[in-house]
Design a protein around this motif. Sequence first.
Motif, PDB file in Angstrom:
ATOM      1  N   VAL A   1     -15.459  -0.395  -2.443  1.00 25.00           N
ATOM      2  CA  VAL A   1     -14.254  -1.018  -2.999  1.00 25.00           C
ATOM      3  C   VAL A   1     -13.809  -0.281  -4.263  1.00 25.00           C
ATOM      4  O   VAL A   1     -12.624   0.010  -4.457  1.00 25.00           O
ATOM      5  CB  VAL A   1     -14.511  -2.510  -3.296  1.00 25.00           C
ATOM      6  CG1 VAL A   1     -13.370  -3.102  -4.118  1.00 25.00           C
ATOM      7  CG2 VAL A   1     -14.684  -3.290  -2.000  1.00 25.00           C
ATOM      8  N   VAL A   2     -14.771   0.029  -5.135  1.00 27.96           N
ATOM      9  CA  VAL A   2     -14.457   0.776  -6.357  1.00 27.96           C
ATOM     10  C   VAL A   2     -13.847   2.132  -6.008  1.00 27.96           C
ATOM     11  O   VAL A   2     -12.880   2.583  -6.640  1.00 27.96           O
ATOM     12  CB  VAL A   2     -15.728   0.955  -7.211  1.00 27.96           C
ATOM     13  CG1 VAL A   2     -15.473   1.933  -8.362  1.00 27.96           C
ATOM     14  CG2 VAL A   2     -16.186  -0.384  -7.769  1.00 27.96           C
ATOM     15  N   HIS A   3     -14.402   2.782  -4.989  1.00 32.15           N
ATOM     16  CA  HIS A   3     -13.885   4.101  -4.595  1.00 32.15           C
ATOM     17  C   HIS A   3     -12.452   3.992  -4.083  1.00 32.15           C
ATOM     18  O   HIS A   3     -11.612   4.857  -4.396  1.00 32.15           O
ATOM     19  CB  HIS A   3     -14.788   4.706  -3.520  1.00 32.15           C
ATOM     20  CG  HIS A   3     -14.372   6.085  -3.113  1.00 32.15           C
ATOM     21  ND1 HIS A   3     -14.548   7.191  -3.918  1.00 32.15           N
ATOM     22  CD2 HIS A   3     -13.761   6.535  -1.979  1.00 32.15           C
ATOM     23  CE1 HIS A   3     -14.074   8.264  -3.310  1.00 32.15           C
ATOM     24  NE2 HIS A   3     -13.584   7.895  -2.136  1.00 32.15           N
ATOM     25  N   VAL A   4     -12.160   2.972  -3.325  1.00 33.02           N
ATOM     26  CA  VAL A   4     -10.789   2.776  -2.831  1.00 33.02           C
ATOM     27  C   VAL A   4      -9.835   2.547  -4.003  1.00 33.02           C
ATOM     28  O   VAL A   4      -8.736   3.106  -4.053  1.00 33.02           O
ATOM     29  CB  VAL A   4     -10.731   1.598  -1.843  1.00 33.02           C
ATOM     30  CG1 VAL A   4      -9.283   1.196  -1.542  1.00 33.02           C
ATOM     31  CG2 VAL A   4     -11.435   1.969  -0.543  1.00 33.02           C
ATOM     32  N   ILE A   5     -10.262   1.723  -4.957  1.00 30.04           N
ATOM     33  CA  ILE A   5      -9.430   1.487  -6.138  1.00 30.04           C
ATOM     34  C   ILE A   5      -9.161   2.787  -6.886  1.00 30.04           C
ATOM     35  O   ILE A   5      -8.049   3.034  -7.380  1.00 30.04           O
ATOM     36  CB  ILE A   5     -10.105   0.463  -7.067  1.00 30.04           C
ATOM     37  CG1 ILE A   5     -10.112  -0.925  -6.420  1.00 30.04           C
ATOM     38  CG2 ILE A   5      -9.408   0.400  -8.420  1.00 30.04           C
ATOM     39  CD1 ILE A   5     -10.898  -1.964  -7.189  1.00 30.04           C
ATOM     40  N   ALA A   6     -10.180   3.650  -6.960  1.00 27.38           N
ATOM     41  CA  ALA A   6     -10.070   4.883  -7.735  1.00 27.38           C
ATOM     42  C   ALA A   6      -9.247   5.956  -7.040  1.00 27.38           C
ATOM     43  O   ALA A   6      -8.667   6.820  -7.711  1.00 27.38           O
ATOM     44  CB  ALA A   6     -11.465   5.427  -8.047  1.00 27.38           C
ATOM     45  N   THR A   7      -9.188   5.928  -5.705  1.00 26.92           N
ATOM     46  CA  THR A   7      -8.621   7.064  -4.977  1.00 26.92           C
ATOM     47  C   THR A   7      -7.391   6.738  -4.141  1.00 26.92           C
ATOM     48  O   THR A   7      -6.803   7.646  -3.553  1.00 26.92           O
ATOM     49  CB  THR A   7      -9.688   7.672  -4.044  1.00 26.92           C
ATOM     50  OG1 THR A   7     -10.116   6.669  -3.089  1.00 26.92           O
ATOM     51  CG2 THR A   7     -10.890   8.156  -4.824  1.00 26.92           C
ATOM     52  N   THR A   8      -6.986   5.474  -4.085  1.00 25.62           N
ATOM     53  CA  THR A   8      -5.929   5.059  -3.174  1.00 25.62           C
ATOM     54  C   THR A   8      -4.785   4.395  -3.936  1.00 25.62           C
ATOM     55  O   THR A   8      -5.045   3.578  -4.820  1.00 25.62           O
ATOM     56  CB  THR A   8      -6.490   4.082  -2.121  1.00 25.62           C
ATOM     57  OG1 THR A   8      -7.708   4.611  -1.579  1.00 25.62           O
ATOM     58  CG2 THR A   8      -5.498   3.872  -0.977  1.00 25.62           C
ATOM     59  N   PRO A   9      -3.543   4.703  -3.600  1.00 24.64           N
ATOM     60  CA  PRO A   9      -2.416   4.059  -4.283  1.00 24.64           C
ATOM     61  C   PRO A   9      -2.419   2.544  -4.087  1.00 24.64           C
ATOM     62  O   PRO A   9      -2.734   2.058  -3.003  1.00 24.64           O
ATOM     63  CB  PRO A   9      -1.184   4.698  -3.618  1.00 24.64           C
ATOM     64  CG  PRO A   9      -1.679   5.988  -3.046  1.00 24.64           C
ATOM     65  CD  PRO A   9      -3.095   5.731  -2.638  1.00 24.64           C
ATOM     66  N   TYR A  10      -2.065   1.847  -5.143  1.00 22.78           N
ATOM     67  CA  TYR A  10      -2.020   0.381  -5.095  1.00 22.78           C
ATOM     68  C   TYR A  10      -0.623  -0.076  -4.735  1.00 22.78           C
ATOM     69  O   TYR A  10       0.374   0.417  -5.275  1.00 22.78           O
ATOM     70  CB  TYR A  10      -2.420  -0.202  -6.448  1.00 22.78           C
ATOM     71  CG  TYR A  10      -2.366  -1.703  -6.505  1.00 22.78           C
ATOM     72  CD1 TYR A  10      -3.265  -2.476  -5.777  1.00 22.78           C
ATOM     73  CD2 TYR A  10      -1.411  -2.346  -7.279  1.00 22.78           C
ATOM     74  CE1 TYR A  10      -3.218  -3.859  -5.828  1.00 22.78           C
ATOM     75  CE2 TYR A  10      -1.358  -3.735  -7.340  1.00 22.78           C
ATOM     76  CZ  TYR A  10      -2.263  -4.484  -6.609  1.00 22.78           C
ATOM     77  OH  TYR A  10      -2.208  -5.845  -6.666  1.00 22.78           O
ATOM     78  N   LEU A  11      -0.535  -1.022  -3.793  1.00 20.16           N
ATOM     79  CA  LEU A  11       0.738  -1.583  -3.357  1.00 20.16           C
ATOM     80  C   LEU A  11       0.917  -2.945  -4.009  1.00 20.16           C
ATOM     81  O   LEU A  11       0.026  -3.783  -3.945  1.00 20.16           O
ATOM     82  CB  LEU A  11       0.760  -1.731  -1.830  1.00 20.16           C
ATOM     83  CG  LEU A  11       0.466  -0.450  -1.047  1.00 20.16           C
ATOM     84  CD1 LEU A  11       0.393  -0.743   0.437  1.00 20.16           C
ATOM     85  CD2 LEU A  11       1.529   0.607  -1.334  1.00 20.16           C
ATOM     86  N   HIS A  12       2.036  -3.173  -4.589  1.00 15.96           N
ATOM     87  CA  HIS A  12       2.249  -4.393  -5.349  1.00 15.96           C
ATOM     88  C   HIS A  12       2.752  -5.521  -4.451  1.00 15.96           C
ATOM     89  O   HIS A  12       3.723  -6.209  -4.772  1.00 15.96           O
ATOM     90  CB  HIS A  12       3.228  -4.142  -6.490  1.00 15.96           C
ATOM     91  CG  HIS A  12       2.722  -3.160  -7.491  1.00 15.96           C
ATOM     92  ND1 HIS A  12       1.890  -3.504  -8.532  1.00 15.96           N
ATOM     93  CD2 HIS A  12       2.882  -1.815  -7.579  1.00 15.96           C
ATOM     94  CE1 HIS A  12       1.580  -2.429  -9.237  1.00 15.96           C
ATOM     95  NE2 HIS A  12       2.162  -1.386  -8.673  1.00 15.96           N
TER      96      HIS A  12
ATOM     97  N   ALA B   1     -16.333   2.541   5.566  1.00 18.04           N
ATOM     98  CA  ALA B   1     -15.326   2.298   4.532  1.00 18.04           C
ATOM     99  C   ALA B   1     -14.278   3.408   4.523  1.00 18.04           C
ATOM    100  O   ALA B   1     -13.078   3.138   4.387  1.00 18.04           O
ATOM    101  CB  ALA B   1     -15.999   2.187   3.165  1.00 18.04           C
ATOM    102  N   GLN B   2     -14.717   4.646   4.656  1.00 15.34           N
ATOM    103  CA  GLN B   2     -13.778   5.760   4.628  1.00 15.34           C
ATOM    104  C   GLN B   2     -12.876   5.767   5.861  1.00 15.34           C
ATOM    105  O   GLN B   2     -11.696   6.126   5.771  1.00 15.34           O
ATOM    106  CB  GLN B   2     -14.533   7.081   4.520  1.00 15.34           C
ATOM    107  CG  GLN B   2     -15.113   7.353   3.141  1.00 15.34           C
ATOM    108  CD  GLN B   2     -14.015   7.498   2.091  1.00 15.34           C
ATOM    109  OE1 GLN B   2     -13.680   6.555   1.376  1.00 15.34           O
ATOM    110  NE2 GLN B   2     -13.434   8.681   2.001  1.00 15.34           N
TER     111      GLN B   2
END
Length: 255
Positions: free
Chosen positions: A156-167, A217-218
């Motif tokens: 989850v941390v890796h996704v937060i760090a590497t993936t754009p966040y959608l609002h 996860a990936q």
Amino acid sequence: MKDTLRLEWQLYQLALRFLTCLPLARNLQESDDLRVRANKYFPLVGALLGVVGAVTFWMMAQWLPVSAALILALVMGLMITGGFFEEGLAKSIEGMHRGEGQTQILQMMAGPGLGLFGAISVALVVAMKLILLSHMDLGTAGAAMILAPVIAMMAVVHVIATTPYLHGEGLRAAAPYITASGYRFALGSMAAIWLCFAFYVGFLPAACAWAGGTICAQLFRSRLVGKLRGYNSDCLGAVMLFAETGSYLGLSLWL
């Protein structure tokens, strides 16, 4: 020193607030900066969830069949998280399966209720976890129940760090960033717990558990990028459950 420890405890509680429904102090200070810094504690929140589940499983297994003890441990986890991860998985799968385009997918994920595909996906993931754990001995299953959520939270941390966040509208508002030092802390805490597991069951089984969780996860992250071009809070629940189940799968393939 006291101020530093107080701050770190506050950050851990903020991570607990996002990932669980445990009763916490009402006057807990919160800000965007603090919530971003709290993300580093996600693997340690996973460790707490895993310990609660493992202790419940071990205690119940003394009097009940293993399958019944596993179900009770799962129920305990649902009580602590409020079904956050399961609902996120259901909404993510339903939206990505039935929606066309980012806007429609996000609208479907934000809608009330759970669709057929989402409900089936949750049922299959839960069944997979129960089946894989039931075929391990009690000690290995209990240890795996601690390690797998830690690996999953690191995913989850890796996704937060590497993936754009959608609002879009998610179950809860995610803090969509993590600092470089926070990422290193999360990775270090996951590695420390992984080493303890490796000394208990062996390095190759532990490596298989880590690889299984990371690969699953990936794979889901690549699906998110392809369909949504990012993630929202619901997607984090799906990442967590896929990584957790993948850890059990990787360990079972070795054992």
